[in-house]
Motif scaffolding. Structure first.
Motif, PDB file in Angstrom:
ATOM      1  N   ILE A 105       4.873  11.850  -1.472  1.00  0.00           N
ATOM      2  CA  ILE A 105       4.744  10.504  -2.057  1.00  0.00           C
ATOM      3  C   ILE A 105       5.566  10.510  -3.350  1.00  0.00           C
ATOM      4  O   ILE A 105       5.190  11.167  -4.328  1.00  0.00           O
ATOM      5  N   PHE A 117       0.829  -1.207   0.000  1.00  0.00           N
ATOM      6  CA  PHE A 117       0.000   0.000   0.000  1.00  0.00           C
ATOM      7  C   PHE A 117       0.872   1.268   0.000  1.00  0.00           C
ATOM      8  O   PHE A 117       0.662   2.171  -0.815  1.00  0.00           O
ATOM      9  N   ARG A 156      -5.949   5.330  -6.927  1.00  0.00           N
ATOM     10  CA  ARG A 156      -4.706   4.653  -6.533  1.00  0.00           C
ATOM     11  C   ARG A 156      -3.526   5.359  -7.183  1.00  0.00           C
ATOM     12  O   ARG A 156      -3.689   6.066  -8.201  1.00  0.00           O
ATOM     13  N   THR A 167      -1.529   9.360 -10.575  1.00  0.00           N
ATOM     14  CA  THR A 167      -2.704   8.908  -9.825  1.00  0.00           C
ATOM     15  C   THR A 167      -3.785   8.485 -10.816  1.00  0.00           C
ATOM     16  O   THR A 167      -3.945   9.102 -11.867  1.00  0.00           O
TER      17      THR A 167
END
Ligand SMILES: O=C(O)CCC(=O)C(=O)O
Length: 282
Positions: A100, A53, A202, A145
């Motif tokens: 991220i 994840f 995601r 994304t």
């Protein structure tokens, strides 16, 4: 926290309502982008993800808001707060703030929604609002994304394969069903995608040669438990130097009548020099 709502706010709110997401172009201007990239250069290298994840080829730097004044300015950007003003009760909170950075070889993240841990039956209003800001261009190759437009309106049954355990979807058929619905969010560096906590999305696979740098700030209702425990992650002396708006976003506020009180005091009192919690006074 009250910001001036602009025409743009209502356009973004309309898109959020219809599609579950909206884009803010030029959210970061060139000089801000340069500043953020320089900060990333200095910070990256030792924050490897620990599971599928987080991403085994992804770096995540949590509590980004506390790592430089620039990230505090971004967290309280009026274009985002005007959306929060419209969507949430007063004294809404920051629930997550992280860099991220997806590296080559990363596989797609499990599909998930960002507010799935609030056990309130769907369809329902969002409990949180997410932002992801592109620090490098998001491309078809580098892990842009991906979103499922309209999935913010789906019921619990339709979300059946959602991320729950921290690892991956248990239902391969679910991922298969989503394949034709998924849209990569291809956006130039500096753009911000804002999306409902109820929207399926995601991080994409990185099949290219370069990284995909981004950061995500997320906001939630003042009655909801934030993902990051900022009371422990950021020492009060550091919070005391932040702006009143950021202090409030970090939880130094009261959700009426008394959620957030500190032994019956307003939590801002706890930021005053020499404050000793009443239970420890002698
Ligand atoms: O990095 C991305 O594009 C999405 C990350 C994400 O959704 C998450 O970590 O919750």
């Amino acid at each position: 926290m009250s910001t001036i709502a602009t025409k743009h706010t209502s356009t973004h709110l309309g898109e959020l309502e219809r599609n579950g997401y909206t884009l803010i172009p030029d959210f970061l201007d060139a000089s801000r982008l340069e500043q953020v990239n320089a900060l990333f250069d200095a910070m990256l290298g030792s924050h490897q993800g620990r599971n599928n994840f987080e991403g085994n080829r992804t770096e995540r730097i949590y509590t980004l808001v506390a790592r430089h004044r620039v990230f505090q300015d971004i967290v309280e950007d009026s274009r985002i707060l005007s959306l929060c003003d419209a969507l949430f009760m007063p004294n809404y909170l920051l629930t997550a703030s992280q860099a991220i950075v997806i590296s080559p070889g990363e596989t797609p993240q499990p599909w998930h929604t960002d507010d799935s841990f609030y056990p309130i039956p769907r369809p329902r209003p969002m409990v949180s609002l997410s932002t992801i800001v592109a620090v490098e261009d998001f491309t078809v190759d580098n892990g842009a994304t991906e979103v499922i437009p309209g999935s913010h309106l789906w019921s619990d049954d339709q979300i059946e394969g959602n991320y729950r355990s921290g690892e991956s979807e248990t239902d391969a058929g679910f991922a298969q069903r989503l394949r034709g619905l998924a849209q990569p969010v291809l956006m130039p560096a500096g753009t911000c995608i804002v999306f409902a906590g109820t929207l399926l999305h995601r991080g994409g696979a990185n099949i290219g040669n370069g990284t995909r740098r981004a950061f995500s700030n997320q906001y939630c209702e003042p009655w909801a438990r934030p993902q990051e425990n900022f009371y422990l992650a950021i020492p009060p002396a550091q919070v005391a130097d932040m702006s009143p708006t950021v202090q409030s976003l970090l939880g130094y506020s009261i959700h009426p009548p008394f959620m957030g009180q500190v032994s019956a005091y307003h939590p801002l009192k706890a930021l005053q020099p020499g404050f000793v919690p009443p239970a420890f006074r002698r």
